[in-house]
Design an enzyme around this catalytic site. Structure first.
Site, PDB file in Angstrom:
ATOM      1  N   ASP A   1       5.474 -14.102  13.368  1.00  0.00           N
ATOM      2  CA  ASP A   1       4.211 -13.390  13.546  1.00  0.00           C
ATOM      3  C   ASP A   1       3.751 -12.918  12.177  1.00  0.00           C
ATOM      4  O   ASP A   1       4.572 -12.691  11.280  1.00  0.00           O
ATOM      5  CB  ASP A   1       4.395 -12.180  14.477  1.00  0.00           C
ATOM      6  CG  ASP A   1       4.423 -12.571  15.937  1.00  0.00           C
ATOM      7  OD1 ASP A   1       3.702 -13.502  16.319  1.00  0.00           O
ATOM      8  OD2 ASP A   1       5.178 -11.941  16.702  1.00  0.00           O
TER       9      ASP A   1
ATOM     10  N   HIS B   1       4.227  -6.286  18.840  1.00  0.00           N
ATOM     11  CA  HIS B   1       3.182  -5.768  17.957  1.00  0.00           C
ATOM     12  C   HIS B   1       3.037  -4.247  18.059  1.00  0.00           C
ATOM     13  O   HIS B   1       3.014  -3.543  17.055  1.00  0.00           O
ATOM     14  CB  HIS B   1       1.827  -6.387  18.312  1.00  0.00           C
ATOM     15  CG  HIS B   1       1.726  -7.850  18.057  1.00  0.00           C
ATOM     16  ND1 HIS B   1       2.751  -8.621  17.552  1.00  0.00           N
ATOM     17  CD2 HIS B   1       0.681  -8.710  18.228  1.00  0.00           C
ATOM     18  CE1 HIS B   1       2.357  -9.877  17.447  1.00  0.00           C
ATOM     19  NE2 HIS B   1       1.109  -9.951  17.844  1.00  0.00           N
ATOM     20  N   GLU B   2       2.902  -3.753  19.282  1.00  0.00           N
ATOM     21  CA  GLU B   2       2.641  -2.325  19.439  1.00  0.00           C
ATOM     22  C   GLU B   2       3.830  -1.506  18.934  1.00  0.00           C
ATOM     23  O   GLU B   2       3.662  -0.534  18.184  1.00  0.00           O
ATOM     24  CB  GLU B   2       2.376  -1.960  20.909  1.00  0.00           C
ATOM     25  CG  GLU B   2       1.068  -2.516  21.467  1.00  0.00           C
ATOM     26  CD  GLU B   2       1.226  -3.897  22.090  1.00  0.00           C
ATOM     27  OE1 GLU B   2       2.261  -4.556  21.842  1.00  0.00           O
ATOM     28  OE2 GLU B   2       0.313  -4.322  22.837  1.00  0.00           O
TER      29      GLU B   2
ATOM     30  N   CYS C   1       8.608 -13.029  16.623  1.00  0.00           N
ATOM     31  CA  CYS C   1       8.349 -12.699  18.020  1.00  0.00           C
ATOM     32  C   CYS C   1       9.703 -12.519  18.711  1.00  0.00           C
ATOM     33  O   CYS C   1      10.560 -13.406  18.639  1.00  0.00           O
ATOM     34  CB  CYS C   1       7.562 -13.825  18.693  1.00  0.00           C
ATOM     35  SG  CYS C   1       7.389 -13.603  20.474  1.00  0.00           S
TER      36      CYS C   1
ATOM     37  N   LEU D   1       4.975   7.899  -1.589  1.00  0.00           N
ATOM     38  CA  LEU D   1       5.767   6.719  -1.283  1.00  0.00           C
ATOM     39  C   LEU D   1       5.797   5.838  -2.538  1.00  0.00           C
ATOM     40  O   LEU D   1       4.761   5.518  -3.111  1.00  0.00           O
ATOM     41  CB  LEU D   1       5.123   5.941  -0.133  1.00  0.00           C
ATOM     42  CG  LEU D   1       5.305   6.557   1.261  1.00  0.00           C
ATOM     43  CD1 LEU D   1       4.285   5.986   2.230  1.00  0.00           C
ATOM     44  CD2 LEU D   1       6.731   6.273   1.763  1.00  0.00           C
ATOM     45  N   GLU D   2       6.979   5.446  -2.951  1.00  0.00           N
ATOM     46  CA  GLU D   2       7.104   4.564  -4.124  1.00  0.00           C
ATOM     47  C   GLU D   2       6.752   3.139  -3.664  1.00  0.00           C
ATOM     48  O   GLU D   2       7.301   2.636  -2.683  1.00  0.00           O
ATOM     49  CB  GLU D   2       8.543   4.656  -4.669  1.00  0.00           C
ATOM     50  CG  GLU D   2       8.702   4.120  -6.074  1.00  0.00           C
ATOM     51  CD  GLU D   2       8.876   2.619  -6.060  1.00  0.00           C
ATOM     52  OE1 GLU D   2       8.058   1.929  -6.720  1.00  0.00           O
ATOM     53  OE2 GLU D   2       9.789   2.147  -5.384  1.00  0.00           O
ATOM     54  N   SER D   3       5.809   2.500  -4.370  1.00  0.00           N
ATOM     55  CA  SER D   3       5.214   1.278  -3.816  1.00  0.00           C
ATOM     56  C   SER D   3       6.151   0.075  -3.828  1.00  0.00           C
ATOM     57  O   SER D   3       6.064  -0.801  -2.970  1.00  0.00           O
ATOM     58  CB  SER D   3       3.915   0.941  -4.543  1.00  0.00           C
ATOM     59  OG  SER D   3       4.171   0.624  -5.884  1.00  0.00           O
TER      60      SER D   3
END
Ligand SMILES: [Ca+2]
Ligand SMILES: [Ca+2]
Ligand SMILES: [Ca+2]
Ligand SMILES: [Ca+2]
Ligand SMILES: [Ca+2]
Ligand SMILES: [Ca+2]
Ligand SMILES: [Ca+2]
Ligand SMILES: [Ca+2]
Ligand SMILES: [Ca+2]
Ligand SMILES: [Ca+2]
Ligand SMILES: [Ca+2]
Ligand SMILES: [Ca+2]
Ligand SMILES: [Ca+2]
Ligand SMILES: [Ca+2]
Ligand SMILES: [Ca+2]
Ligand SMILES: [Ca+2]
Lengths: 151, 151, 151, 151, 151, 151, 151, 151, 151, 151
Positions: free
Chosen positions: G56, G90-91, G49, G71-73
């Site tokens: 968080d 968060h947003e 936070c 995307l390579e995981s």
């Protein structure tokens, strides 16, 4: 339609003997300019089989978009209980309740799902709506779990 | 008890016409010195109502502790299918299957849960076991979800 | 039992060709004086049917109370994968894995639930434990959901 | 709308005595050029029945698409708690909260689902939205489980 | 189509020996001017594998929009039970039942989901409908839980 | 495409050593004039990681609309098992299976969901379809429960 | 974008100290001509936070349609872990991750759902997508269960 | 044990850098003569793998019976967060937390369930308790859902 | 204890201002010679945090075995609502309610589960009982689902 | 007790006007030497509130161990329906049904769970049993899901 003096709100009212005796009060929509949905979930419904006289049970979900009036919930409860000694086939009964509620509140739109308890191993569900839902409405599915027998 | 030559394993066997025609093969317990539980879950069971002749359905869960023999699963399947044209009351049928399986495999212990589909709005479950489970056994509950009507 | 030099931890190890080729490393129990339970949940298990050669699948839950050693989880994983080309009956295979793990880690107590995928409409579950669980142990049920057919 | 100095963030604020006393702070949208949804799930809501004075409870789900401001979540929490001593009918209250939030944050779009606890055996749900959702929005249903009575 | 005198309602009727022997009575739609859906959920269905003669089981969900007639539910039940000794492939059987029901009741629209129990580790589901559903229909998904193997 | 003489139906067939060795038989669509969906749910799929050689597992859901042929389910099963010793990346493997099935049955439309077991704490799902589904098709979502970690 | 030599695949890589230090490798799409969806479910995400410094937690679901790259995981995993010591609202955080992934893989389309753990009794969910999903895409909802408080 | 002046209650406290830096305040048991259970459910726990340095995650459930002191929940939260940069094996870490909590509050009895996220396809759960639960205690199982892979 | 004239039954009663103002009426046990359990499930409970003054919420389950009196449920409801403006710590409040109910009805035995909504990411549950349950009692667990964070 | 000529089996019987008018037929236990459990699940029960006259609903689960007689299920159904116009308090009604069933069948043991629908936000459950269950009985919990309000 009865709106000026709600018959049941704040009073002790008995169960109407027959559906046609029930008074379905309505009250003014507090937000008449908005398009919104009101859902009543009614797992306490019972009527009689018109052939055998044995009790039937159903779980009802009522969705409607009020126009100028809301269905008063205590009157709705009493109306549903008035089927307690009433004989009715599933399809006729479910659609008939929907029509009666529409006559009472004159909503923009209404739908009614009737999930009847199984007879002969096969439950019957009835899904009625008065027409296409109005534009701009948020209309979630009831999400009632399906019957699955045992196991 | 038939163990020397399994009747069904690796062959195409028809459904026995009656339960008493079914052969319940067993095979040697590969771990005869251990106390362990074998569970068969059988959601594909049907018999006939002895009064009306209408089909009944049940979900069966069979738990047993082998002594020197295992129930051969293909023979078990055929035995259960032999009830397809057999009339039987729920209580008698369920306990009777348990007794037949015990006679076939002579297990240390056996239990059988029969979860019958609802008739008249009321399903019947039968829970039978041959006695107290043996000490040192791990015996989880089947966890079959209960019937709950609608809603 | 192999503890001094774990064979797999932090290395790239291939799948053992057969269960008997697998090395089940153990490591020292960091809390040797406590009675506690370790649970491995292994939904990625497959072997071969010894009769048809077709693949079988199972979901395994392993519970044990370490004595002086813990099962090293990477070695466990490789051991389970070594059944990939191995033929085995459900009952024999499940109890056999339990015995092998006990030989490897010499635990105070161990149990193993094998939940096999259905064949012929009937899944088989095997519930094995090495004896009565030790006093003072917290031993929750695995809570694996039962098979219920369809619907 | 109050954005320059958030009233509650990082401070100890008491519950406003009435909804009209609550200050609904907003903060700048950090991604003002994107169309995205923010969802608040609020299972801790209570008000009073305007007729009986008895407590009512609801579970609220608020979805909105910010325009230039975000609703500050601590201020939102305090606003919702301000209904604790406030009398309100379900339909009026739910739609009224939605309107108040729109006035506070001026979002592109907002919807609010109010799932009220049952009274007289019948719970009422209200589903309001401010209009058709904007194009290009990802808008999952809340997925709140329906009321189903008992069993 | 047989409507004037329902064959089974209020009588004891035996199971038809073959599907082609079954009589599918219909009754007059009590609300012929409304577009609504009727759902039958049928977890008690069994037929035979046409190759091996072994029993197959399925869970069926039937949705239809009546035109002028309703399917009489007792006749439906007997028709479904007539498959008990009938050999049929999953795809052919499921779509064939749908066609037969359409011929019997001549509905506005019908769909049928057949969820067959697993064979060879792989269950087959068939989803058939007679065409695009009519406008203004409320048509919830059956919500049958998927097969997931074990674990 | 091989339809005149199904290779596997009613015979004992071994697992093909490689996907390219598998023969994907098809049979005639019994309802070639209808648009309907066939779903295979396949929780028993395993392949190898092309980098580490370690086993991978997936749950597959295959939906297709037959044109003139149905995929024969036993051949499908053997084809899926042929990945047992095959190295493949998740994305390439999932889409590749879909393409192979399309080449075999030439369906009107096909889609395939591959739900792979987690690696590195993150499972990968692949959702492929061959194009827009045909008009008039009933196409329910598979409803596979999402991965949610623990708790 | 870094594709020629993946930084992490098959190597031991540490957690990047900050999100901006993370390298998001991509690999060539093996089916570049197909429109399909790749979903990563990531229940192991934590950040700080920015006001209180307290941890968080969030559950992330990433859906994207690859254009020419995947995307390579493993790189994705490390990138997400780089937020471990990073302060973020968060947003802003959720939408920011989506933008970073888009810059890395340049997909046809991407969406990201961030389900944050409750603070102050109210969890926040963020649903972002880069625009309307491409035509012909199969795009199931993630189906994450909603927060419901207690009971 | 620190009870006279709680270190964290009502103050802004930072995350302790290491578990051994955390102060676990306790407060007086308000009902010291009663035997009751307190449960903390902690889905927000993360530590580091001592071998790879990669993050691990766990869901913890702590049950204890206070003697004369209660664990102060804010201090507990900070203590759990102190593992954020701490390397620990699952078994050692879980049992170690239990011991630390016992040293802090000196409860009559304590147990701790640690449900770790899967690594290598296999999650590990640890179930520790300090001994037999005291007589007269109500001790419900946590009911944490098991890991089940996919499907 | 007040039994001669129930204070609330069939009357409109306001919420008591404080718990100590509430009157907990009891009525005569209609089956005083039987040992049976009565369970009240109370998801509508709210009090205040004694430190911050912010609302707290809990879901309560009350189980008791009546001796000569039953708790009158309307009086119970009003008593629980009297905590609306009352500050209380979770542990003290939950056990205190149990003691108050015991003083009112003097039951053979009572237990109370308090499931509080999460604060700081960690919900607290309190499980209290007045002693060992009486012999011969059927005492099912409440089965309240655990908190699991998100995902 | 009426066993010689069952009153209802295979006949059309009306609903008894009052519980005391109902005849509870029994039939001979087909396995009188075995200790087994019979469970009736009855989600279709309704009575009247003795104070307000409003309908009440309950879900009942009846478990019993037959001695020499079985409860005949059609007679049971009619007996339960006889409460339709009967006023009864929850506790008295539930225990009273249990006593009546015991008088009718004189079982070895019986228990009855009554799960009443919520009134005033609080549902009441009653759990009665006639004594300690007999040794050697398999007695699974009904597993009825708890009431949880909304959300
Ligand atoms: Ca209006
Ligand atoms: Ca089933
Ligand atoms: Ca043995
Ligand atoms: Ca030890
Ligand atoms: Ca914006
Ligand atoms: Ca129900
Ligand atoms: Ca019509
Ligand atoms: Ca699985
Ligand atoms: Ca076709
Ligand atoms: Ca592409
Ligand atoms: Ca954009
Ligand atoms: Ca104490
Ligand atoms: Ca008493
Ligand atoms: Ca979680
Ligand atoms: Ca007996
Ligand atoms: Ca709740």
């Amino acid at each position: 339609m009865s709106t000026d003096e709600p018959s049941h709100l704040g009073r002790a009212s008995g169960i109407p003997a027959r559906p046609e005796d029930a008074v379905l009060d309505v009250v003014a929509d507090p937000h008449p300019d908005e398009t919104y949905l009101v859902r009543f979930t009614c797992p306490e419904f019972t009527s009689l089989c018109p052939i055998t006289g044995q009790p039937d049970f159903a779980h009802l979900v009522i969705d409607y978009v009020p126009d100028r009036h809301l269905l008063e919930s205590k009157a709705l409860k009493l109306y549903l209980h008035s089927f307690r000694n009433h004989g009715a086939f599933h399809e006729a009964c479910t659609v008939g309740i929907a029509k009666r509620l529409m006559a009472a509140a004159n909503p923009v739109w209404l739908r009614l799902g009737g999930y009847w308890y199984p007879r002969g191993g096969i439950p019957i569900d009835i899904f009625y709506q008065s027409g296409e839902p109005p534009a701009g409405l948020w209309l979630p599915e009831p999400g009632v779990q399906p019957y699955r027998g045992r196991g």
